[in-house]
Every structure is written in structure tokens, then in C-alpha cells.
Design a protein around this motif. Structure first.
Motif: not given
Length: 446
Positions: A278-286
């Protein structure tokens, strides 16, 4: 104009075509298949020469390679006939004279050169080989997450794994209208990448619900049809952060598959064949229930900025003259952009393309007309469109030391690459952002 193809020309043309079509260069094993096919070798002979399984080269590497070239050339291509279509393409696109300045071997290869950040690559590859693995790669935007993912997938493919990439940015907006539509798109995308036909009529049961139907589709069809373990990589997972209902159910589904792989029964053996990235930025998620979240299990990988030695390694690949960039020049470069991989590469690319010194490139870097103008304007627009985020960033911009922000704003700014962590406090990432935003962001009265 008639052209006599050479082996080197075939490899360069194929790499160019595949990169233009997919955004990825040929893997080493694909080049070996291409070279062996050019020489008229069978898959068995290619396998013997390079130390691979003939079945792997034929069914996995070869089939995918010819399919990529078919798509790029828009005409039939196979192991036995690829020379003529490539020759026709080259004759159509070959310039009458070579470009006046050809200081490099290949513009596209240099611009996409991969710089390792050890021991991250080794940790990723070791982790993804574990049965039922889940590897989470995260970093701010434009830090090289996709490059790392592709590097790991390339190594895994050479080691005999099946690999599939699901780029969520490529999904049409209507794909996210409801969970069932999204999961069917996901299943169809995976099947297509594995050269398998859709079998929704046989394996999908809407009466069971979308998540159970998707699980059934993988367990009874996709994972049964493949012979090697499957690495399924999700790029740009952040796209789902704004689709909260789909995000929560899909995260729960992935977490469930990961947990199923821990079982010792037949079901567990099946799910051990599926390895997830899983590749994602470091922003917060729900907000997610910790028992149903894939973000607190598996192997977390956080990408750092480039070190000085890594910047030097990247500079060497551009073959930049010493009068443009000598040892003393690296310090102002690092001070200006803070080791940010994409910003470093843009500076080096300009040194490669134009007869400029580093100081000339950096002189107007924080202006509208500088090399980072488009990138900075995009960041400025994002801040101006979100008053709360703008206020938070202004606080960081005006502070002499690091300050603490609200969790959501801190994660958003870090995801954009604008701030770095200093313990629990946020500090401006680099001098470039400080110089530009102090001139262009109105922080008065905040």
C-alpha cells in the motif's frame, strides 16, 4: 528512410515505447528476453543463458512484454515478429539528423534513474516475501514512493512472483459511486493484469455483499488460477481518503485478507499467496477502528529525503560538468531544497540541459520564473483554497522554531512536503519554501 536495426536500437526503441505507454522502463529480465529473442533464441535457450526458468520467461515475462509492445505500437507483436513493427515505428519517428547536443545516452533513462536509499530497499523486499505480507510505503508527495514500489516489484518479478499494480488515480470518477462498482473494477483490473478473463457471473454473489463477493472472487478464482505468489500493489491509495465509505470497507477487506493469511487451514494457505503493498502520502486518513485498519499492521516503510552522498550519485548519472557543479556547490543545493528528491532532480536536469552553473539555477529558484515556479504556484493555490491550512502554515512560516499544530493540518502540510517533523513540532522543510511563501503568501492579520 530505410533503417538497419541493431540490438542496441531494438532495446532503446522498446524501452522508449514502453515508457511512453506505461510510465515505466523495461526491467532487466525483459531486456534479456528481448535480446535473446533478437538473437533468435528460444525461451529455453534464453533461460539457460541468464539463469531463469523457461516457463517463467515465457508465461510471465514474455507474455507481458509483447502485450506492452502491442499496446504501444497498436499492431500485432510477438516474439517472432517484433522486429518489423519496431522498424516501421523507428523509420516514422527517426529524425533526419541527430540532435546537436547529445551528451547523454538516453534522456528518459537518466530522468528516471533510481537512487537507492539503503537499507530501505532490502527491508521492503525481505518484508514482501513473507507469506501474506503487507508492506506500507508512505512519504510526502514527490518523494519517490512509486519509484520504490516499482523497484521492489521488479526484483520480485525477477524472483518469480506475479506482480500487479493498481493505480487508483487511473480509475474514472464513476468507479467510486458505490462499493460494489469499485470492487468489481478492482477485480477486473487485477484479472486483466494477470491475463485472465472476467468471471463475475460465476464467482460474484451480490446477495453476499460486495466485500464477501470480492473475497470469493479472489479466493475461488484469481488466487487459484495463478501458479506463483501474487504481489498486489496499490499506488496513490490517498485517492480513497476522500471516499470515506469505500475507504473504510476496503481497508477492512484488506486487513481481513491479511489476517486470513495467518490461519493454518486451507483458507490460510490460499491467502498466504497474496502479498500486499500500500503506497500513500503521509496525510491523515479517515478514522478507522484499529481492529479493522491495515495501517497498524504489516511493515511500515517511511521514505527519507536524499543524503548528500545520494545527491552526488544522482548528479553523476547526469554527467554534469565540474564547472557547473563542484564539491562546494552541493551545500547550497541541499540548503535550498533540503534533499527533496524531485526538487534535486529538477535542478540537476537543468544543469544537464543548459550551460548554467548551479548558482545561476538557484538564483531565481524561489520566483515565478524559476525552475520550481509551476510546483510552487500549485502549492500556493492549495493553501489559498484552504483558509485553515493557510493559517496553520503561516504559523510555521513565521515561527523561529518548530511549533505544534492540529493533527489534521500537520499531516496535510507534511503530505504536501511543506513541513518536516521535529519531534511533535513542525518546521519549514527547506529554504525554497521559506523564500517563496514569505513573498507570495499573505499572512498578515492571521
Amino acid at each position: 528512410m530505410s533503417i538497419n536495426l541493431t540490438q542496441d536500437m531494438v532495446v532503446k526503441v522498446a524501452d522508449t515505447l514502453v515508457f511512453q505507454s506505461t510510465g515505466m522502463h523495461l526491467r532487466d529480465v525483459e531486456i534479456k528476453v528481448l535480446i535473446g529473442s533478437w538473437e533468435g533464441l528460444t525461451y529455453v535457450e534464453i533461460a539457460e543463458r541468464f539463469g531463469y526458468s523457461a516457463d517463467y520467461l515465457n508465461k510471465d515475462v514474455g507474455n507481458k512484454l509483447w502485450r506492452k509492445l502491442r499496446k504501444a505500437l497498436n499492431e500485432p507483436v510477438s516474439k517472432n515478429n517484433f522486429q518489423e513493427p519496431m522498424k516501421r515505428w523507428l523509420e516514422k519517428h527517426q529524425p533526419s539528423e541527430p540532435p546537436p547536443d547529445s551528451r547523454r545516452q538516453s534522456d528518459s533513462v537518466i530522468s528516471e534513474v533510481y537512487i537507492e536509499r539503503p537499507p530501505i530497499e532490502t527491508r521492503c523486499f525481505e518484508a514482501i516475501q513473507q507469506p501474506g505480507a503487507l508492506v506500507r510505503i508512505k512519504a510526502p508527495q514527490k518523494m519517490g514512493k512509486t519509484w520504490l514500489m516499482n523497484q521492489v516489484l521488479g526484483c520480485a518479478s525477477e524472483a518469480g512472483y506475479q506482480t500487479v499494480t493498481i493505480d487508483l488515480k487511473l480509475a474514472d470518477c464513476n468507479i467510486f459511486c458505490d462499493l460494489e462498482t469499485f470492487l468489481q473494477w478492482f477485480c477486473a483490473n487485477t484479472a486483466d493484469s494477470l491475463d485472465l478473463e472476467d468471471q463475475f457471473e460465476k464467482y460474484w454473489r451480490s446477495s453476499l455483499g460486495a466485500s464477501l463477493s470480492c473475497t470469493r472472487y479472489f479466493q475461488k478464482y484469481l488466487l487459484v488460477k495463478i501458479e506463483e505468489p501474487l504481489i498486489l500493489a496499490f499506488d496513490n491509495f490517498d485517492v480513497l481518503f476522500e471516499r470515506e465509505s469505500i475507504f473504510k470497507d476496503f481497508c477492512s477487506l484488506l486487513r481481513g485478507w491479511h489476517e486470513q493469511a495467518k490461519l493454518s487451514n486451507t483458507t490460510g494457505q490460499c491467502w498466504k499467496q497474496l502479498h500486499l503493498i500500500v503506497v500513500n502520502s503521509t496525510q491523515s486518513y479517515p478514522t478507522l477502528d484499529i481492529n479493522y485498519s491495515p495501517f497498524n499492521v504489516g511493515k511500515p516503510i517511511v521514505l527519507p529525503t536524499f543524503t548528500l552522498s545520494q545527491v552526488k550519485e544522482l548528479a553523476q548519472s547526469f554527467h554534469i560538468n565540474e564547472d557547473q557543479l563542484d564539491e562546494r556547490g552541493y551545500s547550497p543545493l541541499m540548503e535550498m531544497v533540503g534533499g527533496h528528491p524531485d526538487l534535486i532532480q529538477q535542478a540537476l536536469s537543468n544543469l544537464h540541459d543548459y550551460p548554467l552553473t548551479l548558482m545561476e539555477v538557484l538564483a531565481d529558484s524561489a520566483t515565478e520564473g524559476g525552475i520550481y515556479g509551476n510546483y510552487l504556484r500549485c502549492l500556493l493555490s492549495n493553501l489559498q483554497n484552504d483558509p485553515t491550512l493557510k493559517t496553520a502554515f503561516c504559523r510555521v512560516l513565521e515561527a523561529e522554531d518548530g511549533i505544534q499544530l492540529g493533527t489534521k493540518q500537520a499531516f496535510q502540510l507534511h503530505s504536501m512536503g511543506l513541513v518536516s517533523w521535529q519531534g511533535n513540532a513542525c518546521v519549514i522543510s527547506c529554504q525554497l519554501f521559506r523564500d517563496y511563501f514569505r513573498k507570495h503568501l499573505d499572512c498578515t492579520g492571521l
